[in-house]
Design a protein around this motif. Sequence first.
Motif, PDB file in Angstrom:
ATOM      1  N   SER A 192      -2.362  -8.060  -6.385  1.00  0.00           N
ATOM      2  CA  SER A 192      -1.778  -6.697  -6.174  1.00  0.00           C
ATOM      3  C   SER A 192      -0.339  -7.974  -6.191  1.00  0.00           C
ATOM      4  O   SER A 192       1.041  -7.711  -5.669  1.00  0.00           O
ATOM      5  CB  SER A 192      -1.942  -6.350  -4.560  1.00  0.00           C
ATOM      6  N   GLY A 193      -0.561  -9.171  -6.294  1.00  0.00           N
ATOM      7  CA  GLY A 193       0.305 -10.613  -6.376  1.00  0.00           C
ATOM      8  C   GLY A 193       0.235 -11.187  -4.939  1.00  0.00           C
ATOM      9  O   GLY A 193       1.029 -12.108  -4.818  1.00  0.00           O
ATOM     10  N   ILE A 194      -0.818 -10.533  -4.360  1.00  0.00           N
ATOM     11  CA  ILE A 194      -0.851 -11.128  -2.502  1.00  0.00           C
ATOM     12  C   ILE A 194      -1.776 -11.245  -2.408  1.00  0.00           C
ATOM     13  O   ILE A 194      -3.017 -11.541  -2.742  1.00  0.00           O
ATOM     14  CB  ILE A 194      -0.366  -9.940  -1.397  1.00  0.00           C
ATOM     15  N   ASP A 195      -1.420 -13.059  -1.515  1.00  0.00           N
ATOM     16  CA  ASP A 195      -2.276 -13.635  -1.436  1.00  0.00           C
ATOM     17  C   ASP A 195      -3.657 -13.226  -0.387  1.00  0.00           C
ATOM     18  O   ASP A 195      -3.175 -13.699   0.497  1.00  0.00           O
ATOM     19  CB  ASP A 195      -2.266 -15.193  -1.707  1.00  0.00           C
ATOM     20  N   LEU A 240       0.967  -1.242   0.040  1.00  0.00           N
ATOM     21  CA  LEU A 240      -0.096  -0.081  -0.259  1.00  0.00           C
ATOM     22  C   LEU A 240       0.811   1.219   0.139  1.00  0.00           C
ATOM     23  O   LEU A 240       0.533   1.950  -0.646  1.00  0.00           O
ATOM     24  CB  LEU A 240      -0.826  -0.088   1.467  1.00  0.00           C
ATOM     25  N   ALA A 241       1.810   1.369   1.144  1.00  0.00           N
ATOM     26  CA  ALA A 241       2.431   2.640   0.839  1.00  0.00           C
ATOM     27  C   ALA A 241       3.380   3.195  -0.129  1.00  0.00           C
ATOM     28  O   ALA A 241       3.356   4.390  -0.754  1.00  0.00           O
ATOM     29  CB  ALA A 241       3.585   1.941   2.385  1.00  0.00           C
ATOM     30  N   ASP A 242       4.315   1.616  -0.937  1.00  0.00           N
ATOM     31  CA  ASP A 242       5.055   1.726  -1.979  1.00  0.00           C
ATOM     32  C   ASP A 242       4.956   1.672  -3.219  1.00  0.00           C
ATOM     33  O   ASP A 242       5.106   2.558  -3.826  1.00  0.00           O
ATOM     34  CB  ASP A 242       6.145   0.883  -2.087  1.00  0.00           C
ATOM     35  N   GLU A 243       3.518   0.911  -3.161  1.00  0.00           N
ATOM     36  CA  GLU A 243       3.337   0.487  -4.309  1.00  0.00           C
ATOM     37  C   GLU A 243       1.636   1.584  -4.814  1.00  0.00           C
ATOM     38  O   GLU A 243       1.611   2.308  -5.946  1.00  0.00           O
ATOM     39  CB  GLU A 243       2.970  -1.073  -5.030  1.00  0.00           C
ATOM     40  N   ASN A 291      -6.881  -0.082  -2.633  1.00  0.00           N
ATOM     41  CA  ASN A 291      -6.356  -0.812  -2.160  1.00  0.00           C
ATOM     42  C   ASN A 291      -5.112  -1.447  -2.943  1.00  0.00           C
ATOM     43  O   ASN A 291      -4.078  -1.664  -3.265  1.00  0.00           O
ATOM     44  CB  ASN A 291      -6.940  -2.708  -1.231  1.00  0.00           C
ATOM     45  N   TYR A 292      -6.121  -1.430  -4.079  1.00  0.00           N
ATOM     46  CA  TYR A 292      -5.176  -1.618  -5.812  1.00  0.00           C
ATOM     47  C   TYR A 292      -5.808  -0.877  -7.148  1.00  0.00           C
ATOM     48  O   TYR A 292      -4.621  -0.810  -8.177  1.00  0.00           O
ATOM     49  CB  TYR A 292      -5.896  -3.583  -6.384  1.00  0.00           C
TER      50      TYR A 292
END
Length: 305
Positions: free
Chosen positions: A272-275, A37-40, A219-220
Amino acid sequence: MAFTGRRIKGLVAATFTPMTSRSDINLPVIQKYVEYLADEQNVRNIFVNGTTGEGMSLSVQERKTLTEEWIKYSRGKMDNVIVHVGCLSLADSKDLAAHASSCGADGISAIAPSFLKPSNPDALVMHLKEVAAAASNLPFYYYHIPNLTGVKYQMYDLMGKMQKHIPSFRGVKFTDVNLMDYSLCLHEYKTFEVLYGVDEQLLGALACGAHGAVGSTYNYLGSTTNKMLSAFEKGDLHKAQEIQNTVQKFLLFVFDMGWGLPEFKDIMSLYSGIDMGPARLPLRSSLQSEHHNTVKSELKRMDLL
């Protein structure tokens, strides 16, 4: 009580709750989530254990554990962590509020009880006053989401009552399409924060004077929405309209498929690629593996991926 800390400005991501394939909370994912969230997405405020986080489907202990993890990994990354503590039980809400305070949250929020509903606005304010008093050192935000709670008192009137009776009252998470009520709140209660919560209408809220917004798509699509905020601030209304329209078209695509929160959770995983794992019952995703490429194609076609 007058809070002198930082005010919330810009986007607040209403976070999903990562879960395992067995629908247990998946704590190891949270650090990576915060960094993403912070970096992307350049989003530095989060609202946890709310609607998007399936908070009402979690146990009190699960919500406490999640609060601890979100706060731990947000230090140095997030400007504000607002913890939703609303429950059907007043005792549980007060317990969660006190816990959030002890963990170092930056604020708390609560919805109205939605099964046995408050009999009138004064009863609702009395309920919220007790919740807020359990964490009196923290700013309190009322979570107004009438389509889900069925509690539809006009916020313009309700804010005046909360201002009078809740010393730690700081503002509202306003998740409703009634921009007239929203605008009246902004202009009548200028010292309070009225955070807008309908992502697809954010540009309309900005025209009313909004300074902050809470939503799941941040979020995305946080970086995309941040471009809209920047364009609006610079006076480039055409650019802001284009971006808002693109987001609206994507959401229309999702809604036309009959998808909701479980599918948005899947989309977050894809994006995000985060499950994020599955949604917890009674919610269930209908986004099958064959739909994944369709979603990716639509995001790419709209220049959102």
